[in-house]
Design a protein around this motif. Structure first.
Motif, short mmCIF file in Angstrom:
data_model
loop_
_atom_site.label_atom_id
_atom_site.label_comp_id
_atom_site.label_asym_id
_atom_site.label_seq_id
_atom_site.Cartn_x
_atom_site.Cartn_y
_atom_site.Cartn_z
N MET A 37 40.01 51.38 22.02
CA MET A 37 40.95 50.80 22.84
C MET A 37 42.12 50.75 22.88
O MET A 37 43.26 50.56 24.26
N ILE A 38 42.72 50.81 22.14
CA ILE A 38 44.13 51.34 21.67
C ILE A 38 44.17 52.88 22.59
O ILE A 38 43.84 53.87 21.75
N ALA A 90 36.48 44.75 29.75
CA ALA A 90 35.36 43.79 30.06
C ALA A 90 35.59 42.67 29.39
O ALA A 90 35.55 41.55 29.63
N ALA A 91 36.01 42.91 28.27
CA ALA A 91 37.07 41.27 27.48
C ALA A 91 38.41 40.81 27.65
O ALA A 91 38.53 40.40 27.01
N CYS A 95 46.41 40.78 27.86
CA CYS A 95 45.93 40.83 27.01
C CYS A 95 44.82 39.01 26.72
O CYS A 95 46.38 38.41 26.79
N ALA A 96 43.79 39.23 26.26
CA ALA A 96 43.31 37.42 26.30
C ALA A 96 43.52 37.03 25.19
O ALA A 96 43.23 35.44 24.31
N GLY A 97 44.63 36.95 24.00
CA GLY A 97 44.74 37.32 22.66
C GLY A 97 43.45 37.50 21.71
O GLY A 97 42.35 39.48 22.22
N ALA A 98 43.68 37.18 20.15
CA ALA A 98 42.10 37.55 19.56
C ALA A 98 41.20 37.67 19.96
O ALA A 98 40.65 36.64 20.74
N GLY A 143 47.48 39.79 35.47
CA GLY A 143 46.67 39.26 34.83
C GLY A 143 47.30 37.90 34.53
O GLY A 143 48.01 37.28 33.70
N GLY A 144 46.30 38.29 32.77
CA GLY A 144 46.16 36.56 32.66
C GLY A 144 46.98 37.29 30.46
O GLY A 144 46.62 38.61 30.21
#
Length: 243
Positions: free
Chosen positions: A1-2, A19-20, A55-58, A100-101
């Motif tokens: 991911m990174i 996707a997440a 980033c949606a966070g954790a 985005g978010g």
């Protein structure tokens, strides 16, 4: 991911789990910390972004396991804190390009950067109260130092999202741009053209104004080859060529 890439003294860290919405798992926090720690010494600026959604966070599925697995709670907290603090302590300027978010721990990650550039349609929210949990004390303090206690309290207590324009107004971001990643890269290129040791010194002073040695470091810069080159470039009306 990174994902990490480096071009012309500029490093780019990409969160790539669309996707997440780039939600970060413990392993991702670990990988992010390692990527920051292992940045090449030639890097003069760092751009952090998540593509279409910052980033949606954790990762919520992983957070759910902490309800019954108390032994994993410090593991999660330490992994997240290590990555965020590594970003905050990065010796070169860090620019976050936010589209985005940007939610939950994603806000903590963004606020650890030096400069934040957001798309006009980006959205921000700190949502732990809605999940019945807290927010790390260091991140709360960083938010408060950036926006003041009142705005920090409003975001944390309400868990309601705010627009990019509101984020700009209260000091959560510094700039809006239709393409925040391109704008972040352009600013990073401008920074990379300056004397790298001088920029690192300026960042240290900004981050740790009460640290000992700043006066001596300020005076020492006048005896450097970088100062000689800067003067020569100014006199010659040319772009300086800093090593």
């Amino acid at each position: 991911m990174i994902e990490l890439s480096t071009t012309n003294h500029i490093a780019t860290l990409t969160l790539n789990r669309p996707a997440a919405r780039n939600a970060l798992r413990i392993a991702d926090w670990d990988a992010l910390a390692a990527a920051i720690r292992d940045l090449p010494l030639t890097v003069r600026a760092l751009v952090l972004h998540g593509g279409a959604s910052f980033c949606a966070g954790a990762d919520l599925r992983e957070l759910e396991t902490l309800r019954d697995d108390s032994a994993m709670r410090p593991r999660f907290r330490i992994a997240m804190a290590t990555a965020i603090e590594a970003l905050a302590a990065c010796p070169v300027p860090v620019i976050a390009g936010i589209a985005g978010g940007c939610y939950g721990a994603g806000v903590a990650l963004a606020i650890a950067a030096d400069i934040r550039i957001a798309a006009p349609d980006a959205a921000f929210a700190t949502t732990p109260a809605r999940l019945g949990i807290g927010y790390p004390a260091t991140d709360v303090a960083r938010l408060a130092s950036r926006m003041g206690q009142g705005h920090t309290a409003r975001l944390l207590f309400s868990a309601q999202p705010i627009t990019a324009h509101e984020a700009l107004r209260i000091g959560l971001v510094e700039q809006l741009a239709d393409d925040p990643v391109a704008a972040a890269q352009a600013l990073a290129a401008t920074i990379a053209d300056n004397a790298p040791a001088a920029v690192r010194l300026l960042k240290r002073v900004l981050r740790h104004p009460d640290e000992a040695g700043h006066d001596a470091a300020f005076e020492a810069r006048f005896g450097t080859a970088a100062f000689t080159e800067g003067l020569a470039a100014f006199a010659g009306k040319r772009k300086p060529d800093f090593p």
